[in-house]
Scaffold this active site. Structure first.
Site, PDB file in Angstrom:
ATOM      1  N   GLU A 141       0.851  -1.180   0.000  1.00 30.13           N
ATOM      2  CA  GLU A 141       0.000   0.000   0.000  1.00 30.13           C
ATOM      3  C   GLU A 141       0.890   1.234   0.000  1.00 30.13           C
ATOM      4  O   GLU A 141       1.952   1.232   0.614  1.00 30.13           O
ATOM      5  CB  GLU A 141      -0.892   0.013   1.240  1.00 30.13           C
ATOM      6  N   GLY A 243       2.496  -3.205  11.282  1.00 34.00           N
ATOM      7  CA  GLY A 243       1.042  -3.409  11.283  1.00 34.00           C
ATOM      8  C   GLY A 243       0.510  -3.442   9.866  1.00 34.00           C
ATOM      9  O   GLY A 243       1.220  -3.811   8.935  1.00 34.00           O
ATOM     10  N   CYS A 246      -1.867  -6.740   6.324  1.00 34.00           N
ATOM     11  CA  CYS A 246      -1.240  -7.987   5.837  1.00 34.00           C
ATOM     12  C   CYS A 246      -0.351  -8.683   6.872  1.00 34.00           C
ATOM     13  O   CYS A 246      -0.601  -9.835   7.220  1.00 34.00           O
ATOM     14  CB  CYS A 246      -0.435  -7.690   4.579  1.00 34.00           C
ATOM     15  N   LYS A 249      -2.058 -10.419  10.017  1.00 37.32           N
ATOM     16  CA  LYS A 249      -2.884 -11.604   9.743  1.00 37.32           C
ATOM     17  C   LYS A 249      -2.065 -12.711   9.078  1.00 37.32           C
ATOM     18  O   LYS A 249      -2.267 -13.889   9.350  1.00 37.32           O
ATOM     19  CB  LYS A 249      -4.132 -11.231   8.932  1.00 37.32           C
TER      20      LYS A 249
END
Ligand code: UGA
Length: 411
Positions: A141, A243, A246, A249
């Site tokens: 991102e 954090g 991606c 998890k």
């Protein structure tokens, strides 16, 4: 790098006939070229695709799949309660799509799916006349377009190597190393890559902690390590913990995968635990600088999980903010694009960085937005009640150091 031309896509949205009003709204916006997320260059690219008529958005699968040869599934695989990846969206999307396929298409799964997902999806759709290719995506991102057009590798996994090569060819992959492999290997490459990067960060954050106690500077230590090409200089910036949507998890999913195959990954588990300790350590250090946080007014710069995105999912900044609030502080937060989520009603969001610091007992910088480099200590510090500044990302310029009680993570 990608030839957009004849490719018809199915991008990340549940397009069932009962699509919700919000999905309808999103599709309408996309049809007008309005992109609902902050991602550098994306709106212009969507606009270009719409103008050239090689990109279109639809609410029905029959329209979306008309004449499609390759169908990309990019739906999310959120974390379920036991840490495993929840495959239900992918399975539902695959089954919906399968009922509209003519036969001969290639179903390409870009979603991050756990080991064995290919078998489950192939069984669920029950379409032997359709090829299946696992094609994990590695873009970040904030730099998604750059990463997409300049990939370091392509990974395509399938039991049919011709189908895998055909998918790789869609990317016009001149000069890009391409790994054609099994679906299981493709699935694991994605989890292994994200988990390795997360553990590299956990390592550097632990080194930062050691530096703080040892009168050393993590920036020099990281530089010295990074010049060894076997280590490399990327992903060695200390910060408030890792954090985003991606790493948290995917590391948990890899732990679950490792346990399910009877080869538990102790090291990935440790990286996750170490990351939680970073949030605590940051708040403890800030609190001791301020002589406690109870009743203190705290300015926070940066809410997004990293710079150049409006995404606050699993944001380390919010993990730190919630600890400051639990310790009795009041938070005034500024972020150039991210909004404080509604789960944090006690946080006041300001519209400028300088508004956040007014009367503040301390300032903590949690996201590495480039514009924070440009903020002037001369303008900000006189607005504060006390000149306590904690630069967790090492982003403020040298004048802050001379004019405030500045602490830098890892020093
Ligand atoms: C990550 C991977 O980097 C991508 O390759 C992958 O495609 C993507 O997940 C995914 O699975 O979809 P992303 O989550 O967008 O990308 O963000 P990263 O740039 O990897 O950053 C993750 C976290 O690490 C952020 O909290 C960031 O601030 C932190 N970070 C990163 C540091 O603290 N220091 C660094 O040096 C680098």
């Amino acid at each position: 790098m990608l030839g957009f031309a004849p490719l018809q896509g199915f991008l990340g949205l549940d397009m069932s006939l009962n699509a919700s009003i919000s999905i309808r709204g999103k599709i309408r916006d996309l049809q007008q070229g309005q992109v609902p997320i902050h991602e550098e260059g994306l709106e212009a690219l969507v606009e270009e695709g719409l103008t050239r008529a090689n990109l279109s958005f639809h609410l029905t699968l029959s329209e979306t799949l008309l004449d499609a040869e390759f169908i990309f599934l990019c739906v999310p695989t959120p974390q379920s309660e036991d840490g495993r990846a929840d495959l239900s969206y992918v399975l539902q999307a695959a089954c919906n799509v399968a009922s509209f396929m003519r036969g001969g298409e290639t179903l390409v799964v870009k979603s991050t799916v756990p080991l064995g997902a290919a078998r489950l999806i192939i069984e669920a759709i029950n379409r032997p006349d359709v090829d299946y290719v696992s094609n994990p995506e590695f873009l970040r991102e904030g730099t998604a377009l750059w990463d997409f057009f300049n990939p370091e590798r392509l990974v395509v996994g399938s039991s049919n190597s011709k189908a895998a090569e055909a998918v790789a060819d869609l990317y016009g992959r001149v000069g890009v190393p391409t790994i054609v492999t099994s679906t299981s290997s493709a699935e694991l490459i994605k989890y292994a890559s994200n988990s390795f990067l997360a553990l590299k960060l956990s390592f550097v954050n632990e080194m930062a902690s050691i530096c703080e106690e040892a009168d050393a500077d993590i920036r020099d230590v990281a530089k010295g390590m990074g010049l060894d090409s076997r280590i490399g200089d990327k992903f060695l910036r200390p910060g408030p913990g890792w954090g985003g949507s991606c790493f948290p998890k995917d590391t948990k999913a890899l732990v679950a995968i490792s346990e399910s195959v009877g080869a538990p990954s102790l090291i990935v588990r440790a990286a996750i635990e170490s990351n939680t300790l970073v949030f605590d350590r940051i708040v403890e250090r800030f609190s001791s600088q301020l002589g406690g946080l109870t009743g203190k007014r705290i300015a926070v710069w940066g809410i997004a999980f990293k710079a150049n995105t409006d995404d606050t999912r699993e944001s380390p900044a919010l993990a730190v903010v919630s600890r400051i609030i639990s310790a009795g502080g009041t938070v005034y937060a500024y972020d150039p694009v991210a909004k404080v989520p509604s789960e944090y009603p006690e946080v006041f969001q300001t519209s400028t960085a300088y508004d956040a610091v007014v009367d503040a007992d301390g300032l903590i910088v949690l996201t590495e937005w480039p514009e924070f480099h440009l903020l002037s200590a001369k303008d900000a510090l006189p607005l504060m009640k006390a000149r306590n500044v904690f630069d967790v990302r090492g982003i403020l310029n040298a004048t802050w150091e001379t004019q405030s009680d500045l602490i830098l993570v890892g020093r």
